[in-house]
Design a protein around this motif. Structure first.
Motif, PDB file in Angstrom:
ATOM      1  N   SER A 131       0.834  -1.209   0.000  1.00 52.94           N
ATOM      2  CA  SER A 131       0.000   0.000   0.000  1.00 52.94           C
ATOM      3  C   SER A 131       0.860   1.247   0.000  1.00 52.94           C
TER       4      SER A 131
ATOM      5  N   VAL B 182       2.176   1.873  -3.463  1.00 50.40           N
ATOM      6  CA  VAL B 182       1.136   2.439  -4.331  1.00 50.40           C
ATOM      7  C   VAL B 182       0.939   3.915  -4.021  1.00 50.40           C
ATOM      8  N   MET B 183       0.954   4.291  -2.736  1.00 51.31           N
ATOM      9  CA  MET B 183       0.788   5.705  -2.354  1.00 51.31           C
ATOM     10  C   MET B 183       1.945   6.542  -2.863  1.00 51.31           C
TER      11      MET B 183
ATOM     12  N   LEU C  89       3.639   5.909  -5.545  1.00 53.01           N
ATOM     13  CA  LEU C  89       3.481   6.030  -7.001  1.00 53.01           C
ATOM     14  C   LEU C  89       2.469   7.096  -7.373  1.00 53.01           C
ATOM     15  N   THR C  90       1.530   7.358  -6.480  1.00 48.79           N
ATOM     16  CA  THR C  90       0.462   8.323  -6.794  1.00 48.79           C
ATOM     17  C   THR C  90       0.681   9.658  -6.111  1.00 48.79           C
TER      18      THR C  90
ATOM     19  N   ARG D 108       5.373  12.020  -0.749  1.00 45.88           N
ATOM     20  CA  ARG D 108       6.132  10.837  -1.140  1.00 45.88           C
ATOM     21  C   ARG D 108       7.216  10.521  -0.105  1.00 45.88           C
TER      22      ARG D 108
ATOM     23  N   TYR E  67       5.554   8.806   2.898  1.00 39.19           N
ATOM     24  CA  TYR E  67       5.247   7.395   2.670  1.00 39.19           C
ATOM     25  C   TYR E  67       6.518   6.562   2.607  1.00 39.19           C
TER      26      TYR E  67
ATOM     27  N   THR F  67       2.760   1.564 -13.195  1.00 42.33           N
ATOM     28  CA  THR F  67       1.487   2.108 -12.698  1.00 42.33           C
ATOM     29  C   THR F  67       1.100   1.325 -11.464  1.00 42.33           C
ATOM     30  N   PRO F  68       0.202   1.888 -10.642  1.00 42.64           N
ATOM     31  CA  PRO F  68      -0.251   1.137  -9.460  1.00 42.64           C
ATOM     32  C   PRO F  68      -0.811  -0.230  -9.826  1.00 42.64           C
TER      33      PRO F  68
ATOM     34  N   PHE G 258       2.103  -2.558 -10.635  1.00 44.29           N
ATOM     35  CA  PHE G 258       2.827  -2.928  -9.411  1.00 44.29           C
ATOM     36  C   PHE G 258       2.045  -3.973  -8.630  1.00 44.29           C
ATOM     37  N   THR G 259       0.732  -3.753  -8.493  1.00 47.67           N
ATOM     38  CA  THR G 259      -0.111  -4.691  -7.730  1.00 47.67           C
ATOM     39  C   THR G 259      -0.093  -6.071  -8.368  1.00 47.67           C
TER      40      THR G 259
ATOM     41  N   TYR H 104       3.232  -7.644  -7.474  1.00 44.67           N
ATOM     42  CA  TYR H 104       3.583  -7.753  -6.045  1.00 44.67           C
ATOM     43  C   TYR H 104       2.716  -8.760  -5.309  1.00 44.67           C
TER      44      TYR H 104
END
Length: 417
Positions: A18, A21-22, A24-25, A31, A34, A98-99, A102-103, A106
Motif C-alpha cells: 500500500s 502504491v501511495m 506512485l500516486t 512521497r 510514505y 502504474t499502481p 505494481f499490484t 507484487y
C-alpha cells in the motif's frame, strides 16, 4: 501467538504494498512521508519474520512449517519484496510502473504468507486437540487407579479398625496432647490388647515426667526473672542501676523518630544527706532514698529513665524533650521534693541540688558526656547555695538558678534539708 505473528507478517506485507502504491500516486513531501512509513514497516516485517523462523518449527514440531517459511522466503522475501523496494527507491518517476502493474507483480508473492498463517493456525488447533485427548486419557487412567486405591484402603481400614486402628489412634491422640502441653490424665481405653496397654502405661510415665519438667522450668523461669530484675535494679530504691541505665539509654536513642526535639540528662543529689545518717541513723537515711524515688517517679513520663547513680545521687534521662521543657522538668522535680515530707515520725523534709545538660542531637557514645556536664553543674548548684537547678556553665553570679523556701523541718535538723 504464532498464528497472530503469521497474520502480522501478512499485514505488514500488505501495508508495504500500500505504501508503494501511495508513493506512485504522490509527489514531494507526501512521497517522503510514505517512504519513511515504508522503512518502518519494512523493519517490523523483518522482526516478525525472524521470530517466526526461530519459534514456529520447534514449537509446532513440524517440518511442513519450516518448508512453508522457506517458501515465503523464496516467493516473497526474495521475489515480491525486492521488487517493491526497487519501485519504492526508484528516483526516475517516468520509468515507474502504474499502481495496477505494481499490484499485479507484487500480490502473487504475498500468497505464501497467507498459506503460512492458515497452516500454522491449523497445526496449532491440531496440537491442542492432541494434547486434550492425551490429558483426558491420563485423567481417566489416574481416576481408575485412584478408585482402586481407595477401595483397597477402605477394605484394609474396615478389617483392621477393631483390632488395631482405634487403640493406635487413641495413643496418637495422647501423644499429641502431651506434645501440646495437655498433661491431664485421659480416660482408660477399653478392649485394648496387651501390647497397646503397655504403650499407654509408658505414656502415663512420660506424662508424669513432663509434669515434673514443667514444674522445674517454671521455677527456673521465676528465678531467672528475679535474677534479671536484681541485676538491673537498685535493691534499695527499685530504680534502674547504672548498667541497666546504659542499656535503656541505648534503646531510647536507637528508637529516635523524626521531629526529635533533644536529649537531656538531669543529675541531682540530696542536700546534707550525711547529716541525716548521723542524726537519725542509716535506716532513716535509706528510707529517705526510697521516698525520693517514690515521690519523683510519678512526676516523670513513662519513657523517661530514672536511676540511682550512687550514694544519694540520682540521674534522670529525658528523651525527645526541648531545652525549655528539660529545665522546667528539673525545676518541677526540685519543688516537688522540697515540699514533700520524707519521714512523718520525725517531720523530716529534704531538698536536692540539680544539674541539667541538654543537646539537640545525641548518640549512645556521647550521652555519658552529658552526664559528666550535668554532674559538674550539680556541684555548681551546691556551691551556689543548694536547693536549686543549675543548667549553665557560667560563673556563680551569672548562673541561672532557682530556689524556693521549703517547709519547716523537724527541730534540730537544719542541716538535713
Amino acid at each position: 501467538m504464532l498464528t497472530s505473528m503469521a497474520g502480522t507478517l501478512r499485514e505488514h506485507a500488505g501495508r508495504l504494498g500500500s505504501y508503494v502504491v501511495m508513493m506512485l500516486t504522490s509527489q514531494g513531501q507526501a512521497r517522503s512521508h510514505y517512504r519513511s512509513a515504508f522503512d518502518r514497516e519494512l523493519n517490523s516485517l523483518f522482526e516478525v519474520n525472524a521470530l517466526l523462523k526461530t519459534y514456529a518449527p520447534t514449537t509446532l514440531q513440524s517440518q511442513a512449517v519450516a518448508r512453508l517459511l522457506d517458501q515465503v522466503t523464496l516467493s516473497y522475501f526474495a521475489g515480491s519484496l525486492p521488487y517493491a523496494q526497487r519501485v519504492a527507491f526508484e528516483s526516475n518517476i517516468d520509468n515507474a510502473p502504474t499502481p495496477a502493474e505494481f499490484t499485479a507483480n507484487y500480490v502473487p508473492g504475498m500468497k505464501s504468507t497467507e498459506i503460512l498463517r492458515e497452516f500454522i493456525e491449523t497445526s496449532a488447533l491440531t496440537s491442542f486437540d492432541r494434547v486434550r485427548e492425551n490429558a483426558v486419557k491420563a485423567m481417566l487412567v489416574s481416576a481408575s487407579l485412584a478408585g482402586m486405591a481407595i477401595v483397597v484402603v477402605i477394605g484394609l481400614a474396615y478389617t483392621l479398625r477393631r483390632s488395631l486402628f482405634r487403640p493406635m489412634l487413641a495413643a496418637i491422640g495422647q501423644i499429641d496432647e502431651i506434645a501440646a502441653g495437655n498433661l491431664a490424665t485421659p480416660p482408660t481405653m477399653p478392649h485394648a490388647g496387651r501390647e497397646v496397654r503397655e504403650m499407654f502405661q509408658r505414656l502415663d510415665i512420660l506424662r508424669e515426667q513432663q509434669r515434673f519438667k514443667r514444674h522445674l522450668e517454671m521455677e527456673r523461669k521465676s528465678m531467672t526473672e528475679e535474677l534479671r530484675r536484681l541485676s538491673q535494679t537498685d535493691s534499695l530504691t527499685g530504680l534502674l542501676n547504672r548498667r541497666a541505665l546504659g542499656e535503656a539509654v541505648g534503646r531510647l536513642l536507637s528508637a529516635k523518630k523524626t521531629g526529635f526535639r533533644g536529649f537531656s540528662v538531669v543529675m541531682f543529689d540530696i542536700d546534707h544527706f550525711k547529716s541525716i545518717n548521723d542524726r537519725y541513723g542509716h535506716a532513716v537515711g535509706d528510707r529517705a532514698l526510697q521516698r525520693v524515688s517514690e515521690i519523683l517517679g510519678p512526676c516523670l513520663r513513662p519513657d523517661d529513665l530514672f536511676a540511682r547513680y550512687g550514694g544519694e545521687e540520682f540521674i534522670i534521662v529525658l528523651c525527645d524533650v526541648s531545652e525549655t521543657s528539660a529545665r522546667s522538668t528539673a525545676e518541677r522535680l526540685r519543688e516537688t521534693l522540697a515540699q514533700a515530707v520524707i519521714d512523718g515520725e520525725h517531720g523530716l523534709t529534704v531538698t536536692a541540688s540539680f544539674g541539667v545538660d541538654w543537646r539537640a542531637q545525641c548518640t549512645f557514645e556521647d550521652w555519658e558526656k552529658l552526664a559528666v556536664v550535668a554532674d559538674k553543674r550539680l556541684y555548681q548548684a551546691k556551691r551556689n547555695g543548694r536547693n536549686r537547678v543549675c543548667f549553665s556553665d557560667a560563673l556563680e553570679e551569672k548562673t541561672i538558678v532557682s530556689a524556693v523556701k521549703v517547709g519547716p523541718a523537724a527541730p534540730g535538723v537544719e542541716n538535713a534539708a
